[in-house]
Design an enzyme around this catalytic site. Sequence first.
Site, PDB file in Angstrom:
ATOM      1  N   GLY A   9       0.812  -1.217   0.000  1.00 12.99           N
ATOM      2  CA  GLY A   9       0.000   0.000   0.000  1.00 12.99           C
ATOM      3  C   GLY A   9       0.839   1.256   0.000  1.00 12.99           C
ATOM      4  O   GLY A   9       0.548   2.207   0.732  1.00 12.99           O
ATOM      5  N   VAL A  61      -3.616  -8.078  -1.912  1.00 11.32           N
ATOM      6  CA  VAL A  61      -2.973  -8.906  -0.885  1.00 11.32           C
ATOM      7  C   VAL A  61      -3.967  -9.529   0.092  1.00 11.32           C
ATOM      8  O   VAL A  61      -3.566 -10.262   0.994  1.00 11.32           O
ATOM      9  CB  VAL A  61      -1.895  -8.110  -0.110  1.00 11.32           C
ATOM     10  CG1 VAL A  61      -0.719  -7.795  -1.013  1.00 11.32           C
ATOM     11  CG2 VAL A  61      -2.481  -6.837   0.500  1.00 11.32           C
ATOM     12  N   ASN A  87       1.522  -2.289   5.392  1.00 10.52           N
ATOM     13  CA  ASN A  87       0.796  -1.038   5.608  1.00 10.52           C
ATOM     14  C   ASN A  87      -0.655  -1.106   5.155  1.00 10.52           C
ATOM     15  O   ASN A  87      -1.470  -0.283   5.559  1.00 10.52           O
ATOM     16  CB  ASN A  87       1.534   0.091   4.865  1.00 10.52           C
ATOM     17  CG  ASN A  87       0.739   1.367   4.800  1.00 10.52           C
ATOM     18  OD1 ASN A  87       0.504   2.029   5.819  1.00 10.52           O
ATOM     19  ND2 ASN A  87       0.302   1.735   3.602  1.00 10.52           N
ATOM     20  N   TYR A 154     -12.390  -3.189  13.075  1.00  8.52           N
ATOM     21  CA  TYR A 154     -11.065  -2.653  12.759  1.00  8.52           C
ATOM     22  C   TYR A 154     -10.088  -2.899  13.902  1.00  8.52           C
ATOM     23  O   TYR A 154      -8.965  -3.377  13.689  1.00  8.52           O
ATOM     24  CB  TYR A 154     -11.186  -1.160  12.461  1.00  8.52           C
ATOM     25  CG  TYR A 154      -9.874  -0.458  12.201  1.00  8.52           C
ATOM     26  CD1 TYR A 154      -9.210  -0.611  10.996  1.00  8.52           C
ATOM     27  CD2 TYR A 154      -9.309   0.366  13.176  1.00  8.52           C
ATOM     28  CE1 TYR A 154      -8.007   0.047  10.757  1.00  8.52           C
ATOM     29  CE2 TYR A 154      -8.110   1.027  12.954  1.00  8.52           C
ATOM     30  CZ  TYR A 154      -7.457   0.855  11.731  1.00  8.52           C
ATOM     31  OH  TYR A 154      -6.260   1.504  11.513  1.00  8.52           O
ATOM     32  N   VAL A 155     -10.509  -2.604  15.131  1.00  7.35           N
ATOM     33  CA  VAL A 155      -9.609  -2.754  16.279  1.00  7.35           C
ATOM     34  C   VAL A 155      -9.297  -4.224  16.541  1.00  7.35           C
ATOM     35  O   VAL A 155      -8.168  -4.576  16.888  1.00  7.35           O
ATOM     36  CB  VAL A 155     -10.205  -2.075  17.529  1.00  7.35           C
ATOM     37  CG1 VAL A 155      -9.336  -2.352  18.752  1.00  7.35           C
ATOM     38  CG2 VAL A 155     -10.320  -0.573  17.311  1.00  7.35           C
ATOM     39  N   LYS A 158      -6.581  -5.131  14.180  1.00  8.23           N
ATOM     40  CA  LYS A 158      -5.289  -4.547  14.536  1.00  8.23           C
ATOM     41  C   LYS A 158      -4.718  -5.183  15.805  1.00  8.23           C
ATOM     42  O   LYS A 158      -3.500  -5.343  15.927  1.00  8.23           O
ATOM     43  CB  LYS A 158      -5.427  -3.032  14.710  1.00  8.23           C
ATOM     44  CG  LYS A 158      -5.665  -2.276  13.417  1.00  8.23           C
ATOM     45  CD  LYS A 158      -4.535  -2.471  12.414  1.00  8.23           C
ATOM     46  CE  LYS A 158      -4.651  -1.537  11.223  1.00  8.23           C
ATOM     47  NZ  LYS A 158      -3.587  -1.785  10.208  1.00  8.23           N
TER      48      LYS A 158
END
Length: 235
Positions: A9, A61, A87, A154-155, A158
């Site tokens: 990215g 990816v 990224n 999202y969290v 991550k």
Amino acid sequence: MRRTALVTGSAKGIGKAILLALAREGFDVAVHYKNSELEAETTRQEAEALGVRSIKLQADVTQPEEAQRLVSAAASELGGLHVLVNNVGDYLKTPIEKCSLQEWQRMLDSNLNATFYVTQAAIPHMVRAGFGRVVNIGFAGAQNLLARPGITAYVIAKTGVILYSKALAKRLARQGITVNVVSPGIAENSISKPIEEIPMGRLADLEELARAVLFFVREGYVTGQVIEVSGGWNL
């Protein structure tokens, strides 16, 4: 032999800043993009102007076979792979009870699964070289198990990146490979910018994020760690 780096990215934004920082350090670089070919070519030319070899490669990816193809092409064209920065990662803000199956899957695929696919493909190249630096991009506060109802998917993704990075760091430490995480807070290119929530009262500059990545690339005795570049946000 000049060392080489792949930044996923990296056509624009944080990824571009990181890639150009690596080029300034003398790394030959692979610019990765999914759809932004024009921006990727501009970034490739900017890196090449810094006196290094620069190539651009397209891949989705979130698909394991394309991630494998990307890594193989980067290593083949550049003559090895020594640094990988993961990224790629989409962002979603929506109440968790309204998150669709497709949105949930997209968050996991783009943030966690893509990191896994690309890194697993890169490890054999680093093992052969006896040197490797993997830097994954996280999210400030993701290692703190707090309720975040608006960005739950999202969290979770991550937080998974952080746990994966720590496990991999422990496994690869004796092979000259480090694995670390840089976790941005609210940067100058963030979708939402609640500056009032940041103790330092300003957004993160993309170059500040790139410098954190360079720290992990330069240091050989630091592994399994997280640096938050967040100005005190989400503490």
